[in-house]
Design a protein around this motif. Sequence first.
Motif, PDB file in Angstrom:
ATOM      1  N   LEU A  51      41.245  71.808  69.241  1.00 30.39           N
ATOM      2  CA  LEU A  51      39.824  71.460  69.225  1.00 30.39           C
ATOM      3  C   LEU A  51      39.290  71.265  70.637  1.00 30.39           C
ATOM      4  O   LEU A  51      38.087  71.212  70.853  1.00 30.39           O
ATOM      5  N   ALA A  71      41.658  76.798  66.909  1.00 29.45           N
ATOM      6  CA  ALA A  71      42.167  75.805  65.954  1.00 29.45           C
ATOM      7  C   ALA A  71      42.565  76.460  64.635  1.00 29.45           C
ATOM      8  O   ALA A  71      43.571  76.113  64.034  1.00 29.45           O
ATOM      9  N   ARG A  72      41.768  77.457  64.218  1.00 31.92           N
ATOM     10  CA  ARG A  72      42.019  78.005  62.878  1.00 31.92           C
ATOM     11  C   ARG A  72      43.288  78.843  62.814  1.00 31.92           C
ATOM     12  O   ARG A  72      43.795  79.133  61.748  1.00 31.92           O
ATOM     13  N   PHE A  80      40.714  63.119  60.141  1.00 31.51           N
ATOM     14  CA  PHE A  80      39.799  62.481  61.086  1.00 31.51           C
ATOM     15  C   PHE A  80      39.618  61.005  60.753  1.00 31.51           C
ATOM     16  O   PHE A  80      39.758  60.591  59.604  1.00 31.51           O
ATOM     17  N   ALA A  84      35.454  62.812  57.520  1.00 33.05           N
ATOM     18  CA  ALA A  84      34.822  64.123  57.690  1.00 33.05           C
ATOM     19  C   ALA A  84      34.965  64.995  56.452  1.00 33.05           C
ATOM     20  O   ALA A  84      35.188  66.192  56.542  1.00 33.05           O
TER      21      ALA A  84
ATOM     22  N   GLU B 138      30.279  86.503  66.970  1.00 32.97           N
ATOM     23  CA  GLU B 138      30.600  86.209  65.571  1.00 32.97           C
ATOM     24  C   GLU B 138      29.877  87.172  64.635  1.00 32.97           C
ATOM     25  O   GLU B 138      30.429  87.626  63.637  1.00 32.97           O
ATOM     26  N   GLU B 238      32.649  66.726  60.875  1.00 29.62           N
ATOM     27  CA  GLU B 238      32.811  67.762  59.854  1.00 29.62           C
ATOM     28  C   GLU B 238      32.959  69.138  60.488  1.00 29.62           C
ATOM     29  O   GLU B 238      33.615  70.023  59.933  1.00 29.62           O
ATOM     30  N   ASP B 240      34.423  69.805  63.360  1.00 25.91           N
ATOM     31  CA  ASP B 240      35.829  69.901  63.771  1.00 25.91           C
ATOM     32  C   ASP B 240      36.717  70.172  62.561  1.00 25.91           C
ATOM     33  O   ASP B 240      37.677  70.940  62.634  1.00 25.91           O
ATOM     34  N   ALA B 241      36.386  69.512  61.444  1.00 28.13           N
ATOM     35  CA  ALA B 241      37.176  69.717  60.227  1.00 28.13           C
ATOM     36  C   ALA B 241      37.115  71.184  59.807  1.00 28.13           C
ATOM     37  O   ALA B 241      38.139  71.784  59.469  1.00 28.13           O
ATOM     38  N   LEU B 242      35.925  71.776  59.876  1.00 29.20           N
ATOM     39  CA  LEU B 242      35.788  73.195  59.540  1.00 29.20           C
ATOM     40  C   LEU B 242      36.677  74.046  60.427  1.00 29.20           C
ATOM     41  O   LEU B 242      37.327  74.988  59.962  1.00 29.20           O
ATOM     42  N   ARG B 243      36.685  73.694  61.713  1.00 31.53           N
ATOM     43  CA  ARG B 243      37.485  74.500  62.646  1.00 31.53           C
ATOM     44  C   ARG B 243      38.965  74.419  62.304  1.00 31.53           C
ATOM     45  O   ARG B 243      39.660  75.434  62.308  1.00 31.53           O
ATOM     46  N   THR B 244      39.456  73.210  61.993  1.00 30.61           N
ATOM     47  CA  THR B 244      40.890  73.112  61.699  1.00 30.61           C
ATOM     48  C   THR B 244      41.218  73.743  60.353  1.00 30.61           C
ATOM     49  O   THR B 244      42.341  74.148  60.121  1.00 30.61           O
ATOM     50  N   LEU B 245      40.231  73.794  59.436  1.00 33.80           N
ATOM     51  CA  LEU B 245      40.517  74.374  58.129  1.00 33.80           C
ATOM     52  C   LEU B 245      40.438  75.887  58.151  1.00 33.80           C
ATOM     53  O   LEU B 245      40.748  76.537  57.174  1.00 33.80           O
ATOM     54  N   GLY B 246      39.983  76.448  59.260  1.00 31.07           N
ATOM     55  CA  GLY B 246      40.078  77.895  59.385  1.00 31.07           C
ATOM     56  C   GLY B 246      38.764  78.642  59.316  1.00 31.07           C
ATOM     57  O   GLY B 246      38.753  79.852  59.260  1.00 31.07           O
ATOM     58  N   PHE B 247      37.645  77.939  59.293  1.00 32.57           N
ATOM     59  CA  PHE B 247      36.372  78.641  59.302  1.00 32.57           C
ATOM     60  C   PHE B 247      35.679  78.388  60.625  1.00 32.57           C
ATOM     61  O   PHE B 247      35.529  77.239  61.031  1.00 32.57           O
ATOM     62  N   GLY B 248      35.247  79.443  61.313  1.00 31.21           N
ATOM     63  CA  GLY B 248      34.498  79.239  62.543  1.00 31.21           C
ATOM     64  C   GLY B 248      33.149  78.660  62.194  1.00 31.21           C
ATOM     65  O   GLY B 248      32.468  79.159  61.319  1.00 31.21           O
ATOM     66  N   TYR B 252      30.171  80.130  59.829  1.00 31.40           N
ATOM     67  CA  TYR B 252      29.928  79.432  58.581  1.00 31.40           C
ATOM     68  C   TYR B 252      28.555  78.769  58.558  1.00 31.40           C
ATOM     69  O   TYR B 252      27.908  78.710  57.518  1.00 31.40           O
TER      70      TYR B 252
END
Lengths: 353, 371
Positions: A51, A71-72, A80, A84, B138, B238, B240-248, B252
């Motif tokens: 991140l 990150a993905r 978090f 989040a 993108e 949220e 950051d959460a999207l980024r770690t879950l795999g969606f740019g 998105y």
Amino acid sequence: MSIEVKGVRKRFGSFVALDGIDLAVPAGALLALLGPSGSGKTTLLRIIAGLEVPDAGTVRHDDADITDHAARDRQVGFVFQHYALFRHMTVGDNIGYALRVRGAPRAEREARVTELLRLIRLEGIRDRYPAQLSGGQRQRVALARALAARPSVLLLDEPFGALDAKVRQELRQWLRNLHDEIHVTSVFVTHDQEEAFEVADYVVVMNQGKIEQVGTPAEVFEHPASAFVMDFLGNVNVFQGRVERGRALAAGLEVPYPQYPHAEARDTAVYVRPHELAVESEPRAESESLEARVVHVNPAGAVVKVELRTELAGQLLNAEIDRERFAALDLKAGDRVFVSPRRVRVFLPDYAI
Amino acid sequence: MTPDPALRSEDAPFRLQGRLVLGEAKGLLDSLRKQEETLRGGDTFPIDLSEVSEIDGASAAILLGSVRRLRDKGVTCEISGAGEGVREIVSLYESATSKKPGEPKPQTGMIVDVGRGTLALVLGIKEVLGFVGQVVIEALGVIRRPQTGNWRDIVPIAERSGADAVPIVVFINFLVGFVMGFQGAKQLKMFGANIFVADLVGLSVTRELGPLMTAIILSGRSGAAFAAELGTMKVSEEIDALRTLGFGPMRYLVLPRTLALVLVAPVLTLLADFVGIAGGLLVGVTSLNLSVAGYWQETRKVIHAWDINSGLLKAVAFALVISLISCQQGFATTGGAEGVGRRTTTSVVSSLFALILVDTAFTVFFRVFDL
């Protein structure tokens, strides 16, 4: 999967968040990053997650250099501090989200969500929205969401920081058990030393963007590597004094300190943990105990916490004594007592000649 | 040595007396501590040294340490009345304690401020350009692999920014047409050129006012909403959460919003053109003795397809500007709920500014190429 961080630096404007961090997390370990706010622990976690991009240094997973991966693409699950969760989605959709992104078929997704809901022991709330859950439930849902895509690394940023004491205690235990069950390499950030010691296999103490000490909880607690670690690990009594000829002298006390046999005296701070301070009603021999008055007694808890003020220097001291001892002494505020340290610690900078 | 702190009335000075020397230092320290605890930011705490006969280094250091802590807290704290010898010692310690070593003095002055402002502006532009670049990358990615786009959100966003905006767009643009007609009517009547009200209203609404007023409404309604939504998601991690879950987050969140706005803006602008002309018509019929058919005939005669199309072209450009600025502001949000409010305001102000700039650019461009 193991994680290796090498020479990582990060600045935000003129603020140095990380100043050359080297850290290895063995596969399957549960490691805690412990430090005060501003010590860089969250920044380090976010760099491991992808991140944040480090200014210098590398991050490796097993043998692969992933410093430049987004990150993905890193196969990390991130939990978090403030959950989040996506507020417009149900709990089930939140948990299944990472799988939907990866285009998993519906049936597989549903099965995984059911499995994870069972893992977090919240089978009945699949169709509720995050706003309808308690803080502890939300954090467990956030954890399930992070685990959904079977990440090889789980990262948690002060996961229990926003919860009340009782829930926090339960979730710590639960996280430890969960980790023993699924064995995913995990790193979590906390500023609560008790939490770090209770949950983690390894504790990393950070200060001002640097690592002060790495070790198991027992190692770190028993053998703090620096004055900072000693200070940070709990309220500790500090006397200004000196060491010479195998003795530590401070505030009129004289205690053996065989680690420093040299004749040359050196000024230093002498540390005594509250439970290593004996409280007695009679004085010992000259310069073995200090006269003090009881300022405050807090008998709530497994040990009794006593606040004292020394007669000579007016210094405030904290002592912890067990309940039987407390009953025998019958302490009240204003009582005159004598304290003597059972063990002292001294941190001398490296002796360079 | 010192008076009982309880006796000190609200604004009376804190009076110290006699000899302030090492032996008394503990008492001085304690009584100052007590005072410090009762004071908070905004209070005043004058210290009077006129009755101090002697002071030494220890006491001066304690006194000045206390003064510095109070000033850090925001308490107005002045030392006064010190005699010759006392003042000398105090000032000796003052110079040593007042400056914190290692902290550079913040620079002030007009040139420095102008420099800072310019730097901030340049950095801001750089940020926006970087953001636009990311969005383009993108977008190209989605064009190459359409199944990776977030198509599901486009319709709800278009409904919120388009369909829900119809009443206000109709109302505002009707009034704009009406006012235009009214203002023009008075002048044109003097020349007996009543019928040219239709030309005036028709051309200005289709070429200029229809797209511009619609864009202003969109920036106030949808632009602010985008900035606030994304800002809230940013501060609650949220994004950051999207980024770690795999969606740019670009793919998105930003692309569907931009696309939805680009789709609805021309439609709303067409509607705006129509009701604007209707507004002018109302003026023509009621106060200029024109017939509905005559007014309509004149409007048809003067407006060409390009007049409407150029307006629609502008509408698309405006929609892009609004959406990119407000999404960028949303993504740049830091600092909790307060930050969200600040960024939302900035996004509307910057959008309005950019709208006028783009509109001017279009006008110059059309003029130069005689379009």
